[in-house]
Structures are given as structure tokens and as C-alpha cells.
Design a protein around this motif. Sequence first.
Motif, PDB file in Angstrom:
ATOM      1  N   THR A   1       0.833  -1.208   0.000  1.00  0.00           N
ATOM      2  CA  THR A   1       0.000   0.000   0.000  1.00  0.00           C
ATOM      3  C   THR A   1       0.865   1.254   0.000  1.00  0.00           C
ATOM      4  O   THR A   1       0.591   2.220  -0.716  1.00  0.00           O
ATOM      5  CB  THR A   1      -0.934   0.003   1.219  1.00  0.00           C
ATOM      6  OG1 THR A   1      -1.795  -1.141   1.165  1.00  0.00           O
ATOM      7  CG2 THR A   1      -1.778   1.265   1.267  1.00  0.00           C
ATOM      8  N   ARG A   2       1.916   1.238   0.784  1.00  0.00           N
ATOM      9  CA  ARG A   2       2.780   2.414   0.880  1.00  0.00           C
ATOM     10  C   ARG A   2       3.526   2.670  -0.428  1.00  0.00           C
ATOM     11  O   ARG A   2       3.687   3.822  -0.855  1.00  0.00           O
ATOM     12  CB  ARG A   2       3.746   2.232   2.047  1.00  0.00           C
ATOM     13  CG  ARG A   2       3.039   2.222   3.380  1.00  0.00           C
ATOM     14  CD  ARG A   2       3.868   1.625   4.498  1.00  0.00           C
ATOM     15  NE  ARG A   2       4.946   2.511   4.916  1.00  0.00           N
ATOM     16  CZ  ARG A   2       5.795   2.215   5.905  1.00  0.00           C
ATOM     17  NH1 ARG A   2       5.687   1.068   6.543  1.00  0.00           N
ATOM     18  NH2 ARG A   2       6.739   3.078   6.244  1.00  0.00           N
TER      19      ARG A   2
ATOM     20  N   ARG B   1       0.960   3.985  -2.942  1.00  0.00           N
ATOM     21  CA  ARG B   1       0.548   5.346  -2.598  1.00  0.00           C
ATOM     22  C   ARG B   1       1.517   6.365  -3.196  1.00  0.00           C
ATOM     23  O   ARG B   1       1.109   7.404  -3.709  1.00  0.00           O
ATOM     24  CB  ARG B   1       0.489   5.481  -1.074  1.00  0.00           C
ATOM     25  CG  ARG B   1       0.002   6.836  -0.577  1.00  0.00           C
ATOM     26  CD  ARG B   1      -0.243   6.795   0.912  1.00  0.00           C
ATOM     27  NE  ARG B   1       0.989   6.425   1.658  1.00  0.00           N
ATOM     28  CZ  ARG B   1       0.980   6.032   2.930  1.00  0.00           C
ATOM     29  NH1 ARG B   1      -0.160   5.926   3.592  1.00  0.00           N
ATOM     30  NH2 ARG B   1       2.129   5.743   3.528  1.00  0.00           N
TER      31      ARG B   1
ATOM     32  N   ALA C   1       1.130   6.368  -6.994  1.00  0.00           N
ATOM     33  CA  ALA C   1      -0.114   7.042  -7.377  1.00  0.00           C
ATOM     34  C   ALA C   1       0.087   8.547  -7.499  1.00  0.00           C
ATOM     35  O   ALA C   1      -0.604   9.214  -8.285  1.00  0.00           O
ATOM     36  CB  ALA C   1      -1.214   6.729  -6.366  1.00  0.00           C
ATOM     37  N   THR C   2       1.061   9.102  -6.757  1.00  0.00           N
ATOM     38  CA  THR C   2       1.314  10.542  -6.875  1.00  0.00           C
ATOM     39  C   THR C   2       1.912  10.900  -8.228  1.00  0.00           C
ATOM     40  O   THR C   2       1.894  12.062  -8.628  1.00  0.00           O
ATOM     41  CB  THR C   2       2.279  11.033  -5.769  1.00  0.00           C
ATOM     42  OG1 THR C   2       3.583  10.460  -5.980  1.00  0.00           O
ATOM     43  CG2 THR C   2       1.770  10.647  -4.390  1.00  0.00           C
TER      44      THR C   2
ATOM     45  N   GLU D   1      -6.331   5.312  -6.524  1.00  0.00           N
ATOM     46  CA  GLU D   1      -6.971   4.684  -5.369  1.00  0.00           C
ATOM     47  C   GLU D   1      -8.400   5.192  -5.264  1.00  0.00           C
ATOM     48  O   GLU D   1      -8.637   6.405  -5.319  1.00  0.00           O
ATOM     49  CB  GLU D   1      -6.176   5.011  -4.099  1.00  0.00           C
ATOM     50  CG  GLU D   1      -6.664   4.302  -2.860  1.00  0.00           C
ATOM     51  CD  GLU D   1      -5.817   4.628  -1.633  1.00  0.00           C
ATOM     52  OE1 GLU D   1      -6.075   4.043  -0.570  1.00  0.00           O
ATOM     53  OE2 GLU D   1      -4.902   5.476  -1.747  1.00  0.00           O
TER      54      GLU D   1
ATOM     55  N   GLY E   1     -10.430   2.255  -1.037  1.00  0.00           N
ATOM     56  CA  GLY E   1      -9.038   1.922  -0.804  1.00  0.00           C
ATOM     57  C   GLY E   1      -8.483   0.903  -1.785  1.00  0.00           C
ATOM     58  O   GLY E   1      -7.388   0.374  -1.582  1.00  0.00           O
TER      59      GLY E   1
ATOM     60  N   PHE F   1      -6.834  -0.235  -5.348  1.00  0.00           N
ATOM     61  CA  PHE F   1      -5.925   0.379  -6.311  1.00  0.00           C
ATOM     62  C   PHE F   1      -6.255  -0.083  -7.729  1.00  0.00           C
ATOM     63  O   PHE F   1      -6.670  -1.228  -7.948  1.00  0.00           O
ATOM     64  CB  PHE F   1      -4.470   0.038  -5.983  1.00  0.00           C
ATOM     65  CG  PHE F   1      -3.929   0.824  -4.826  1.00  0.00           C
ATOM     66  CD1 PHE F   1      -3.442   2.112  -5.012  1.00  0.00           C
ATOM     67  CD2 PHE F   1      -3.928   0.281  -3.544  1.00  0.00           C
ATOM     68  CE1 PHE F   1      -2.957   2.841  -3.945  1.00  0.00           C
ATOM     69  CE2 PHE F   1      -3.441   1.002  -2.474  1.00  0.00           C
ATOM     70  CZ  PHE F   1      -2.949   2.290  -2.669  1.00  0.00           C
TER      71      PHE F   1
END
Length: 361
Positions: A72-73, A76, A79-80, A86, A90, A92
Motif C-alpha cells: 500500500t505504501r 501510494r 499514485a502521486t 486509489e 481503498g 488500487f
Amino acid sequence: MGDTGPAGEPAVDGAHGGDGGGAALIEASLGFVFPAALRAAALARVADHLSEGPRAPAELAAATETDPAALTRVLRLLATRGLFGEDEQGRFRLEATGRALRSDAPGSVRDAILMITDRTFWLPAGRMDHCLTTGGSVFEDIFTQPFFDHFAQDAETAAVFHVGMAAMSGVENGPIARAYDFPKTGTVVDVGGGQGGFLAAVLRAGPGLSGVLYDRAHVLAGQQLGADAALAGRWSTAAGDFFADVPQGDILVLKRILHDWQDDQCVRLLRACRRALAPGGRILVVDAVIAPDNRPHQAKDLDLLMMASLVGRERTHEDFRALLTDAGLRLTRVVRTPTVLSIVEAEAMDDGSGEPRASGR
């Protein structure tokens, strides 16, 4: 780590206050984390497992045999950059920007990413200060052998490099081949042509051409020309050392080759090509050409990888002219392509003896 805003609220827009220049430099120094995360996702084949739609982290982690919280980290952060998205639950999903991470996608760059972020490039880049103090590569200090000697002893790493180069070239071969006006007939020799992706693109663009794929025998074992039935009967392979001898041809191509080597080695290679060139033929050096300005260009990034891991460099227009002149060749023009590479075209200079004319350098 406890930054707050003007009213005592946590600062959310940036990790650091102060002047914009300092904050920007700190942000830039964290830039290496993104390719590290990108490599992790590529190794886990996350994009492959999102090809049919969004998945919850626990489900995705089970499919990729990874830790749900760690995955997840990583996602995340990616994703930026627009690779993943997301939703409110929650889960993806794979975004359009990330589709080329799929191993089965047309134009996949997964293998290219794994090559560029491989330890053979990553570790030397982290010790670039050594290059500044010695003026040379740090690769041998880390791996005990020069770059290509290491590959000759490590089949697994060599496969990462050759497959990765094929993937990196896959997105550029067609546009480059179409950017040059190849003759209607004749023989094209792809010197150090790897798996044959560029030669295949040239033969597809010129149906009257034949081709020779020239490289080391262990590299030719992975050639992909035979996978295209439309090219049957129009190509052959030849194995050897391009510093010593090159097959004869009307067009000799050196794609992403010269930037691997020092100037004197490049001149040796170009002289071998000069000897193999048919009358009226051309040598095409397909490499990045660094412009004399400070605008961003991928070649400037690659130049530092060359400095850290190999012995070569990316070159300017005048650098290429000097190499070619020393090899008895005349730079005739530089053809820009839609990619980061250009085509430096050269012809033989002849003093009447059939040997290269000395430049006096």
C-alpha cells in the motif's frame, strides 16, 4: 518532523519550510525513492495483477506475494505520479500512465525499468563522487571487473541487460527507422545489434533491403528476427568482435554503441566499419546528441550512468565529428528523430590509397 502551519496546524503542502530553493533541493534529493518504488512494483508484477480492474490491497498482496501494508505504501507513492489510482474503498487501479508496466502490454517497458534500476547501474550511481575524484568509472571497484566482462561471467545479469535493452529500444526502433531515407535496395549491417529489434524495424520499412545482425555469439542466441515470418529470407546473423572486423554492407548501423566506449575504442570500431563499407555506402551512428545548452535532456542523465558504470559518454555534434574524422570518415548530416536519439550519418574519406586519412590529432 513536527512542522506546523501559521496557526499551529500541521503543514500539509510541503515537507519543509524556508526558502523555495532549499525546499526544492531537499525534494530533489528524495528523487531516488521513486525509481526504487517503481522497481519494486515492476518486480512484483503489480500492473499485471491490475489488468482486469481495481483490487483491494490485501487481495493484491496475496496475488503478488507481498506484504499488504508495505505494498500500500509503495502504491501510494506511485499514485502521486499517476501510475496507479486509489478509489474511496481503498482499492488500487492501474492508470493509463502505468499500463506500460504490464509485462504483456504492447510497448511494455517493464524489462527496461528493471535494467536501468539494476544494481549494475544503481550501485555505481550512488558512488558518483568517486568518478569526480578519479575521472573514471566506479564499476570495477564494486564488481571487480569492467562492465561487459562482468556480464560475460554472470549470465543472469547479462540477460537482464540484453532483455532490458530490447525493451528500451522497442518503443524507439520504428520511429527511428522511419526517420531515415534508407536506400531501396542493399545490405544493412546492424553492428552490435543485440536481439535485432532495430534491424527488424529497418527491414519492415524497406522491403527491398536485406540485413545482417552482428554481435557476440551469446547475444545472437537471443535474436528475435526469426519471430517475424514476414522477414524470412531477408536476414542472417554473424558473430564476432566488432573492434576487429565487421561484415561488409551498404549501410552500417551503430545504435546505442559508441556511447559505451572511450574515444580511442570508438575510433577503432569506426575504422573497422570504414573497412567494411561498400563504395558509396554510409555509416549511421544512432545515439543521443547533446545540444550546447542547459535544457533538460535524457542524454544528460544517461551520460552520468555511462560515467559511473561504463567508460563511455554521450557526445555533442563536434565530439562525433572528431571521432569520425579520426576514423577516416566525414560527418555528412545529423538527422533528428521523434526519440531522444539522432542519426549521425557519415561517409568514407579516401586519400586514394583506400585507407583512412589521418587527421593529425
